[in-house]
Structures are given as C-alpha cells and as structure tokens.
Enzyme design. Structure first.
Site, PDB file in Angstrom:
ATOM      1  N   ASP A  99       0.833  -1.204   0.000  1.00 21.51           N
ATOM      2  CA  ASP A  99       0.000   0.000   0.000  1.00 21.51           C
ATOM      3  C   ASP A  99       0.870   1.258   0.000  1.00 21.51           C
ATOM      4  OD1 ASP A  99      -2.320   1.465   0.034  1.00 21.51           O
ATOM      5  OD2 ASP A  99      -2.648   1.278   2.186  1.00 21.51           O
ATOM      6  N   ASN A 120     -10.447  -2.411  -6.462  1.00 23.90           N
ATOM      7  CA  ASN A 120      -9.597  -1.486  -7.207  1.00 23.90           C
ATOM      8  C   ASN A 120     -10.162  -1.126  -8.578  1.00 23.90           C
ATOM      9  OD1 ASN A 120      -6.476  -2.848  -5.913  1.00 23.90           O
ATOM     10  ND2 ASN A 120      -7.700  -1.154  -5.174  1.00 23.90           N
TER      11      ASN A 120
END
Length: 234
Positions: free
Chosen positions: A17, A65
């Site tokens: 991340d 996503n």
C-alpha cells in the site's frame, strides 16, 4: 544483521500500500508510484528468497480497485503485463515459482496470457513460491469456495475439507502479514487464511519498502510467541 535471524516465517503475505501517496508527495502521476512499486516487488522477492522464506503472497489488485479512475486501472494492467513478461527470466534465475490467485473475470486477455506464461515457465522452480493476487477479494474467495462445495453435492463439511475448495489449497496459511503505508486493517485480504497470522504494520510507503524495512518486520515476528489458542509453558 541477517545473521541474527533465527525464526524465519514459512509464508509472508504483504499488502503493498502507498504507491499513490508516494507519487503525490513528489508531484508525480499515480502511475509513477505503481511503476516505482514494481521495483519494491523485485527487491522483496529477492530478499525473501535469500533469507529462506518459502512462500510470499503479494496483494497486487483487489476487486475493489476496479473503482479507481479508468486511466489508473489501465496503467496498472499494462504494468502487470510488462512486469510479468520482463521478470520471468529473473524468477527462473532465482529458482522462484510464480502463481496467481483471484477471479479471472474482467482481467485483460494480455494479463491472462502473461499469467499463464509466468506460471508455466516457472513451474519447475523450487526455492520459493511467489503468489500474486489479482482481482482478489477475501469475501469473494469464501463465496466462490461455498459455491464449489454446493456444486460438489456435499451437505456438511469440516474446516479441513473447506480449505480444499479454496483458490490455492496447496499454499500454507501465512505466518506473517505485513502492511505498508500506515493503514492498520487487512482490507478484505485472505480473510480465511489470516486467522492466526501475526500482523505487522509500518508507516513506510510501498515504493520505499526495502531490505531494512523487511528485516524490521522479521525481527518483530521472531520476538512473538505464537500460541494458536494454547497456553505455553512460562
């Protein structure tokens, strides 16, 4: 120092991340953060293999996503194809097997072809297995597993039998989960498999994650006692 490591996790999972924030802080397009993140992937695979980790699972692209801007999703898909095809020789050189996990629907044909090529050409490698999760969701995996069980005709099932219907039943559960960028959640990643996994969170953004940061996580891991619900001798 690496020589001070005495308890190596068999399987490490990583939520990679912070690519977008890394780029934003430098006034760059988000895609440049993803591109820089691929360098961290390469460092991480090499280091994990060198210290004796046998399985490394990387959360590359979740089902959520797809909600990102189309230009960013397209850039990520293009980077995936480019990276997989370019790094196959390096994986073979380091004796690293490549596997993928997640739903194949919606993935580009070029991504699917690269995935198939990566798996087939590294199938003989034995030192370490790297699993890349694409279009992956922990909840989706559980739902898909239940549907497989229903189709099999089973009316009742044990936990061990349940695992046999999951995406990659041959992969052991992670001993250690690392998440970069300072967020402290597991974000729908390996929900079933993480039941007894040790969790480690670092503020370091993924493109800056290097060998020293990985070592910090491993040292933290080896300081813990894994009880699995049992009482250990004091």
């Amino acid at each position: 120092m690496i020589e001070n490591l005495y308890k190596i996790p068999n399987h490490v999972a990583i939520i990679m991340d912070g690519n977008g924030r890394w780029a934003k802080r430098r006034g760059l397009q988000r895609v440049e953060g993803h591109r820089e993140g691929t360098k961290a992937v390469e460092r991480t695979i090499k280091f994990a293999r060198n210290v004796g980790i046998k399985y490394l699972t990387l959360f590359a692209f979740s089902t959520e996503n797809w909600q990102r801007p189309p230009e960013e999703v397209n850039a990520i898909m293009s980077l995936l194809v480019e990276y997989i095809n370019q790094k196959i020789p390096l994986l073979i050189e380091n004796d690293v097997r490549l596997l993928f996990m997640g739903r194949k629907e919606k993935l580009w044909d070029s991504v699917l072809k690269a995935m198939e090529k990566g798996e087939s050409e590294t199938a003989h490698c034995k030192s370490m297995t790297t699993i890349i999760t694409l279009n992956y969701s922990g909840r989706a995996e559980i739902v898909d597993t239940v549907n497989k069980i229903l189709k099999s005709g089973k009316q009742e099932i044990t936990e061990e039998e349940f695992k046999k219907f999951m995406y990659r039943p041959e992969i052991p559960e992670p001993d250690l989960l690392i998440r970069t960028s300072g967020e402290k959640r597991i974000s729908n990643f390996l929900l079933w498999q993480l039941a007894y996994t040790e969790l480690y969170f670092t503020d370091t953004l993924w493109p800056d994650f290097d060998e020293d940061e990985f070592l910090k996580a491993l040292y933290d891991y080896q300081s813990r006692e894994r009880r699995f619900g049992k009482v250990l001798d004091e």
